[in-house]
Design a protein around this motif. Structure first.
Motif, PDB file in Angstrom:
ATOM      1  N   GLU A 117     149.357  51.852  34.509  1.00 48.29           N
ATOM      2  CA  GLU A 117     148.501  50.818  35.100  1.00 48.29           C
ATOM      3  C   GLU A 117     147.181  50.692  34.346  1.00 48.29           C
ATOM      4  N   CYS A 118     146.618  51.794  33.892  1.00 47.23           N
ATOM      5  CA  CYS A 118     145.406  51.706  33.070  1.00 47.23           C
ATOM      6  C   CYS A 118     145.721  51.042  31.735  1.00 47.23           C
ATOM      7  N   GLN A 119     146.898  51.317  31.193  1.00 44.95           N
ATOM      8  CA  GLN A 119     147.301  50.648  29.960  1.00 44.95           C
ATOM      9  C   GLN A 119     147.382  49.137  30.180  1.00 44.95           C
ATOM     10  N   ARG A 120     147.967  48.737  31.294  1.00 48.41           N
ATOM     11  CA  ARG A 120     148.064  47.294  31.585  1.00 48.41           C
ATOM     12  C   ARG A 120     146.687  46.686  31.858  1.00 48.41           C
ATOM     13  N   ARG A 121     145.848  47.419  32.597  1.00 46.78           N
ATOM     14  CA  ARG A 121     144.520  46.906  32.945  1.00 46.78           C
ATOM     15  C   ARG A 121     143.675  46.664  31.714  1.00 46.78           C
ATOM     16  N   TYR A 129     142.056  43.348  43.516  1.00 45.39           N
ATOM     17  CA  TYR A 129     143.482  43.499  43.321  1.00 45.39           C
ATOM     18  C   TYR A 129     143.821  44.929  43.735  1.00 45.39           C
ATOM     19  N   VAL A 130     144.699  45.085  44.711  1.00 44.02           N
ATOM     20  CA  VAL A 130     145.082  46.416  45.203  1.00 44.02           C
ATOM     21  C   VAL A 130     146.439  46.779  44.627  1.00 44.02           C
ATOM     22  N   ARG A 131     146.537  47.990  44.116  1.00 42.32           N
ATOM     23  CA  ARG A 131     147.788  48.468  43.521  1.00 42.32           C
ATOM     24  C   ARG A 131     148.003  49.933  43.876  1.00 42.32           C
ATOM     25  N   GLN A 132     149.213  50.407  43.691  1.00 41.79           N
ATOM     26  CA  GLN A 132     149.531  51.822  43.854  1.00 41.79           C
ATOM     27  C   GLN A 132     149.214  52.515  42.535  1.00 41.79           C
ATOM     28  N   ASP A 185     149.708  55.999  40.002  1.00 48.13           N
ATOM     29  CA  ASP A 185     150.793  56.925  39.686  1.00 48.13           C
ATOM     30  C   ASP A 185     150.804  58.118  40.636  1.00 48.13           C
ATOM     31  N   SER A 186     149.644  58.437  41.224  1.00 48.18           N
ATOM     32  CA  SER A 186     149.570  59.558  42.160  1.00 48.18           C
ATOM     33  C   SER A 186     150.037  59.167  43.564  1.00 48.18           C
ATOM     34  N   GLY A 187     150.298  57.862  43.783  1.00 47.67           N
ATOM     35  CA  GLY A 187     150.769  57.408  45.086  1.00 47.67           C
ATOM     36  C   GLY A 187     149.680  56.841  45.975  1.00 47.67           C
ATOM     37  N   TYR A 188     148.433  57.018  45.597  1.00 48.23           N
ATOM     38  CA  TYR A 188     147.316  56.466  46.363  1.00 48.23           C
ATOM     39  C   TYR A 188     147.018  55.040  45.908  1.00 48.23           C
ATOM     40  N   LYS A 189     146.395  54.271  46.787  1.00 49.12           N
ATOM     41  CA  LYS A 189     146.003  52.912  46.430  1.00 49.12           C
ATOM     42  C   LYS A 189     144.734  52.927  45.591  1.00 49.12           C
ATOM     43  N   HIS A 200     138.308  45.776  41.039  1.00 48.41           N
ATOM     44  CA  HIS A 200     137.392  44.657  41.248  1.00 48.41           C
ATOM     45  C   HIS A 200     137.151  43.978  39.904  1.00 48.41           C
ATOM     46  N   PHE A 201     137.363  42.669  39.873  1.00 47.04           N
ATOM     47  CA  PHE A 201     137.227  41.948  38.616  1.00 47.04           C
ATOM     48  C   PHE A 201     136.402  40.684  38.811  1.00 47.04           C
ATOM     49  N   CYS A 202     135.815  40.219  37.735  1.00 45.99           N
ATOM     50  CA  CYS A 202     135.000  39.012  37.751  1.00 45.99           C
ATOM     51  C   CYS A 202     135.910  37.790  37.863  1.00 45.99           C
ATOM     52  N   PRO A 203     135.652  36.889  38.819  1.00 49.33           N
ATOM     53  CA  PRO A 203     136.492  35.706  38.953  1.00 49.33           C
ATOM     54  C   PRO A 203     136.254  34.670  37.853  1.00 49.33           C
ATOM     55  N   HIS A 204     135.214  34.856  37.049  1.00 49.73           N
ATOM     56  CA  HIS A 204     134.902  33.889  35.996  1.00 49.73           C
ATOM     57  C   HIS A 204     135.528  34.268  34.660  1.00 49.73           C
ATOM     58  N   CYS A 205     135.394  35.544  34.259  1.00 51.07           N
ATOM     59  CA  CYS A 205     135.940  35.957  32.964  1.00 51.07           C
ATOM     60  C   CYS A 205     137.147  36.885  33.090  1.00 51.07           C
ATOM     61  N   GLY A 206     137.395  37.406  34.285  1.00 56.94           N
ATOM     62  CA  GLY A 206     138.558  38.268  34.522  1.00 56.94           C
ATOM     63  C   GLY A 206     138.358  39.736  34.198  1.00 56.94           C
ATOM     64  N   GLY A 207     137.188  40.113  33.728  1.00 57.59           N
ATOM     65  CA  GLY A 207     136.944  41.508  33.355  1.00 57.59           C
ATOM     66  C   GLY A 207     136.956  42.448  34.552  1.00 57.59           C
ATOM     67  N   THR A 208     137.739  43.530  34.453  1.00 57.23           N
ATOM     68  CA  THR A 208     137.727  44.572  35.486  1.00 57.23           C
ATOM     69  C   THR A 208     136.585  45.520  35.157  1.00 57.23           C
ATOM     70  N   VAL A 209     135.606  45.581  36.044  1.00 59.53           N
ATOM     71  CA  VAL A 209     134.424  46.392  35.793  1.00 59.53           C
ATOM     72  C   VAL A 209     134.468  47.703  36.559  1.00 59.53           C
ATOM     73  N   PHE A 210     134.990  47.669  37.784  1.00 54.23           N
ATOM     74  CA  PHE A 210     135.024  48.905  38.571  1.00 54.23           C
ATOM     75  C   PHE A 210     136.187  48.880  39.536  1.00 54.23           C
ATOM     76  N   TRP A 211     136.489  50.053  40.083  1.00 54.15           N
ATOM     77  CA  TRP A 211     137.582  50.169  41.050  1.00 54.15           C
ATOM     78  C   TRP A 211     137.291  51.313  42.004  1.00 54.15           C
ATOM     79  N   GLU A 212     138.006  51.271  43.121  1.00 51.06           N
ATOM     80  CA  GLU A 212     137.857  52.275  44.170  1.00 51.06           C
ATOM     81  C   GLU A 212     139.173  53.022  44.334  1.00 51.06           C
ATOM     82  N   PRO A 213     139.195  54.294  43.941  1.00 50.06           N
ATOM     83  CA  PRO A 213     140.404  55.091  44.124  1.00 50.06           C
ATOM     84  C   PRO A 213     140.463  55.632  45.555  1.00 50.06           C
TER      85      PRO A 213
END
Length: 127
Positions: A31-35, A60-63, A65-69, A73-86
């Motif tokens: 998932e990090c590779q795809r992100r 965007y919420v995803r599972q 590899d450890s099974g946790y969600k 969080h990404f910018c709606p203008h340029c699409g850049g993922t800047v941060f996330w909540e594990p």
């Protein structure tokens, strides 16, 4: 206390991160590779109270590899993922190290999901 600023490509989504990150980790999960569109992602983990967020973002919420969600969080203008909540670290926010665009940013201290690392990728012995 030093404050570092992370931002998306267009600069509309910004994070002010106070102090040093609690940890910096290089992740080879698929998932990090795809992100990132790369062979890995690098996250700086900050305690929530040390991060202030300005600008609009979408989720965007995803599972993981450890099974946790993970809520990305990404910018709606340029699409850049800047941060996330594990979900497995609710007290922390993960910030994409590349969003700091700082060559002096602390190096990762560990790498995870190395079973997904491409065979051609070599890294320093530090991690």
């Amino acid at each position: 206390m030093e404050t570092r600023i992370a931002a998306c490509s267009c600069g509309r989504l910004r994070l002010n991160c106070a102090g040093e990150p609690a940890s910096v980790s290089l992740c080879h999960c698929r998932e990090c590779q795809r992100r990132t569109g790369s062979s890995y992602g690098i996250a700086a983990f900050y305690e929530r109270e040390k991060v202030s967020i300005s600008g609009e973002f979408r989720d965007y919420v995803r599972q993981s590899d450890s099974g946790y969600k993970v809520t990305q969080h990404f910018c709606p203008h340029c699409g850049g993922t800047v941060f996330w909540e594990p979900e497995r670290k609710p007290q922390m926010l993960a910030v994409a190290v590349g969003a700091f665009a700082d060559p002096g940013f602390p190096a990762p201290a560990k790498q995870v999901y190395t079973e997904h690392r491409p065979a051609w990728l070599t890294l320093p012995d530090l991690i």
